[in-house]
Design an enzyme around this catalytic site. Structure first.
Site, short mmCIF file in Angstrom:
data_model
loop_
_atom_site.label_atom_id
_atom_site.label_comp_id
_atom_site.label_asym_id
_atom_site.label_seq_id
_atom_site.Cartn_x
_atom_site.Cartn_y
_atom_site.Cartn_z
N SER A 20 0.82 -1.21 0.00
CA SER A 20 0.00 0.00 0.00
C SER A 20 0.86 1.26 0.00
CB SER A 20 -0.95 0.01 1.21
OG SER A 20 -0.23 -0.17 2.42
N ASN A 107 -2.43 -2.65 12.94
CA ASN A 107 -3.88 -2.48 12.85
C ASN A 107 -4.37 -1.24 13.60
OD1 ASN A 107 -3.75 -4.82 11.43
ND2 ASN A 107 -4.69 -6.13 12.99
N THR A 152 -39.61 26.97 -11.50
CA THR A 152 -39.92 25.61 -11.06
C THR A 152 -40.10 24.84 -12.36
OG1 THR A 152 -42.30 25.98 -11.03
CG2 THR A 152 -41.13 26.41 -8.97
N HIS A 153 -39.70 23.60 -12.38
CA HIS A 153 -39.69 22.79 -13.62
C HIS A 153 -38.84 23.46 -14.70
CE1 HIS A 153 -43.32 20.71 -11.95
NE2 HIS A 153 -43.58 21.94 -11.51
N SER A 274 -12.82 26.84 -28.30
CA SER A 274 -12.88 25.67 -29.16
C SER A 274 -11.83 25.83 -30.25
CB SER A 274 -14.27 25.56 -29.79
OG SER A 274 -14.20 24.81 -30.98
N LYS A 280 -16.80 30.18 -29.45
CA LYS A 280 -17.16 29.42 -28.25
C LYS A 280 -16.40 29.82 -27.00
CE LYS A 280 -19.12 25.78 -28.02
NZ LYS A 280 -19.34 24.36 -28.22
N ASN A 282 -16.46 27.76 -23.51
CA ASN A 282 -17.07 26.59 -22.87
C ASN A 282 -16.88 26.61 -21.36
OD1 ASN A 282 -17.82 25.55 -25.38
ND2 ASN A 282 -15.83 24.58 -25.66
N GLU A 287 -18.34 22.23 -15.75
CA GLU A 287 -18.68 20.86 -16.19
C GLU A 287 -17.85 19.83 -15.42
OE1 GLU A 287 -19.88 21.01 -20.79
OE2 GLU A 287 -18.02 22.03 -20.36
N TYR A 314 -9.83 -6.70 11.96
CA TYR A 314 -9.18 -6.21 10.75
C TYR A 314 -9.15 -7.27 9.65
CZ TYR A 314 -5.62 -4.44 7.57
OH TYR A 314 -4.94 -4.02 6.44
N GLN A 319 -7.33 -2.25 3.64
CA GLN A 319 -6.25 -1.45 3.08
C GLN A 319 -6.76 -0.62 1.90
OE1 GLN A 319 -2.10 -2.90 2.96
NE2 GLN A 319 -2.45 -3.17 0.78
N LYS A 322 -8.13 3.62 1.78
CA LYS A 322 -7.51 4.92 1.62
C LYS A 322 -7.64 5.54 0.22
CE LYS A 322 -4.25 2.92 4.03
NZ LYS A 322 -5.13 2.03 4.84
N1 ARG Z 1 -1.13 -1.44 5.10
C1 ARG Z 1 -2.14 -1.92 6.00
C2 ARG Z 1 -3.44 -1.11 5.77
O1 ARG Z 1 -3.37 -0.08 5.20
C3 ARG Z 1 -1.70 -1.73 7.40
C4 ARG Z 1 -2.30 -2.70 8.36
C5 ARG Z 1 -1.79 -4.05 8.10
N2 ARG Z 1 -2.19 -4.96 9.08
C6 ARG Z 1 -2.08 -6.28 8.89
N3 ARG Z 1 -2.51 -7.03 9.84
N4 ARG Z 1 -1.58 -6.79 7.81
O2 ARG Z 1 -4.49 -1.55 6.15
#
Ligand code: ARG
Length: 455
Positions: A20, A107, A152-153, A274, A280, A282, A287, A314, A319, A322
């Site tokens: 990660s 964790n 409205t509408h 354009s 134009k 734009n 958008e 966990y 992972q 994120k």
């Molecule tokens: N890179 C992991 C995550 O973002 C960290 C936690 C990993 N924990 C584990 N028991 N392998 O979730």
């Protein structure tokens, strides 16, 4: 890191899917802060020696300076930001680096880092939203009397003021800020010390680490602590709602900028031309704000689906929490900045708005209301009489207030000259004095109050 038990290293595909670090390097500041709070607590509790703690803290400071200067090195073998930092610490200070991970697990570490990150992200979004509110207030104040057709509408309905229309978005942003504030308040508990899932046998002080990291308190259940991603979902849900509002505002600008409307001239800075049609201009930025809302919603959906089937505690699926949060945050921050810039610099063509407000029989309701008020006629009947007046005006090709009194009297004898005073668009908006109504006096009162709210 688990070399004690495993004889062979991971296959390269495993390395690729497992790592990660390409994205969680964004957590480095939070990771260092979490480690520093943890190590200080370990020393204070007598779990590790003061000398080791000092070496670890100095090492972490040095690593922070390195990351700041050169970025975080992406080494897939080291998996994630936690291991990259720990292995660099070992290079810098030797075996005592290994004491940092006492009474903690990745964790609870990642849960803590991510909460800290989301908390900072919320603060950044809040600052952006305040800027957007200020921009809306300034333009609303400037245009508190500017009459435009209200829809409205998407059909001309009744005249409103541009200030009132802009203040509608102020209210939406106010609610967005309250949702982000709620999200932050709920995220304000520290998971550090939950360890892998069950807590720890070491005599740690979770209140101390929570306080050091600026959390209100430690979390109360170790299983929940390492498996809870509500804070990330709260962020994404608030972000989704905010992006919906930005998208609606963007949509209005797109409609208003089209030639048949011609309500705004978008600034050069937020438009593109354009390559083949020189006329134009734009509304690309608007958008893209509208488009980004779809992606932000997708990020929210992605994390909901990731979480929905996970047993405690966990699982590695988490992972994947994120990337959608990072992506949504970047898109939202850009969208807020772009809409703020557009609001600040757009040219409102208030003459054109007024012209259209005057041409669409938008004061028909005012005629009906007058018949109710002055003639004591039930509203349904007044509505019917007004419909005939609109038909007559349409047939004659004139606005309502240019129908001769003779024609109006033919439609209903109870109508007299006084009607002309209520048929203008200015009279119409000025009369809407109910709380929250579009009368310039009401709009100005709300603007003044909002200025106070913002401080
Ligand atoms: N890179 C992991 C995550 O973002 C960290 C936690 C990993 N924990 C584990 N028991 N392998 O979730």
């Amino acid at each position: 890191m688990w070399g004690g038990r495993f004889a062979a290293g991971p296959a390269s595909i495993m390395r690729g899917i497992n790592a990660s670090i390409p994205f969680d390097k964004r957590l480095w500041k939070q990771d260092i802060a979490g480690s520093k709070a943890h190590v200080a607590m370990l020393a204070k509790q007598g779990i590790i020696e003061g000398e080791d703690a000092q070496a670890i803290t100095e090492g972490l400071n040095r690593i922070a300076a390195e990351y700041e200067a050169d970025g975080v090195p992406v080494d897939l073998d080291l998996e994630d930001i936690h291991m990259v930092t720990e292995s660099r610490l070992a290079q810098l200070i030797g075996p005592s680096a290994g004491r940092l991970h006492t009474a903690r697990s990745r964790n609870d570490q990642v849960a803590t880092d991510f909460r800290l990150w989301v908390r900072d992200a919320i603060d950044e979004v809040q600052a952006g939203l305040i800027g957007l509110q200020r921009a809306l207030l300034a333009r609303a104040d400037e245009n508190a009397d500017a009459v435009m057709p209200g829809f409205t509408h998407l059909q001309s309905a009744q005249p409103v003021t541009l200030g009132h229309h802009l203040m509608a978005y102020y209210e939406m942003v106010r609610r967005d800020r309250s949702r982000f504030a709620d999200a932050r308040a709920r995220a304000d508990e520290c998971p550090l010390g939950a360890a892998a899932l069950a807590g720890t046998g070491f005599p740690i002080d979770r209140h101390a680490t929570a306080a050091a990291l600026g959390f209100a308190k430690p979390t109360d259940n170790s299983l929940d602590s390492v498996s809870d991603r509500d804070f990330a979902l709260d962020y994404l849900m608030a972000a989704t709602q905010a992006s919906l509002h930005l998208s609606r505002l963007a949509e209005e600008f797109i409609i208003w900028a089209s030639q048949p409307f011609g309500f705004v001239k978008l600034p050069d800075a937020y438009s593109t031309g354009s390559s083949i049609m020189p006329q134009k201009r734009n509304p690309d930025a608007a958008e893209l704000v509208r488009g980004h809302a779809g992606r932000i919603m997708g990020c929210m959906t992605a994390l909901c689906v990731t979480m929905k089937g996970l047993p405690l505690a966990y699982s590695k699926d988490m992972q994947d929490d994120k990337p959608p949060v990072f992506e949504a945050h970047d898109l939202l921050a850009l969208s807020i900045a772009a809409m703020t810039g557009m609001i600040e610099t757009v040219t409102f063509r208030t003459d054109r708005m007024r012209g259209l407000a005057e041409s669409g029989f938008a004061t028909a309701t005012d005629l009906a209301d007058w018949l109710v008020r002055e003639g004591g006629i039930p509203f349904r009947e007044a509505h019917h009489i007004t419909g005939r007046a609109v038909a007559a005006a349409e047939a004659a090709g004139v606005p309502l207030d240019q129908l001769p009194i003779a024609t109006l009297k033919e439609i209903d004898a109870r109508i007299d000259d006084r009607i002309y005073a209520v048929l203008t668009v200015d009279a119409s908006v000025a009369s809407r004095m109910s709380h929250g109504g579009t009368a310039p006096a009401q709009v100005r009162a709300r603007i003044a109050q909002a200025q106070e709210e913002l401080g």
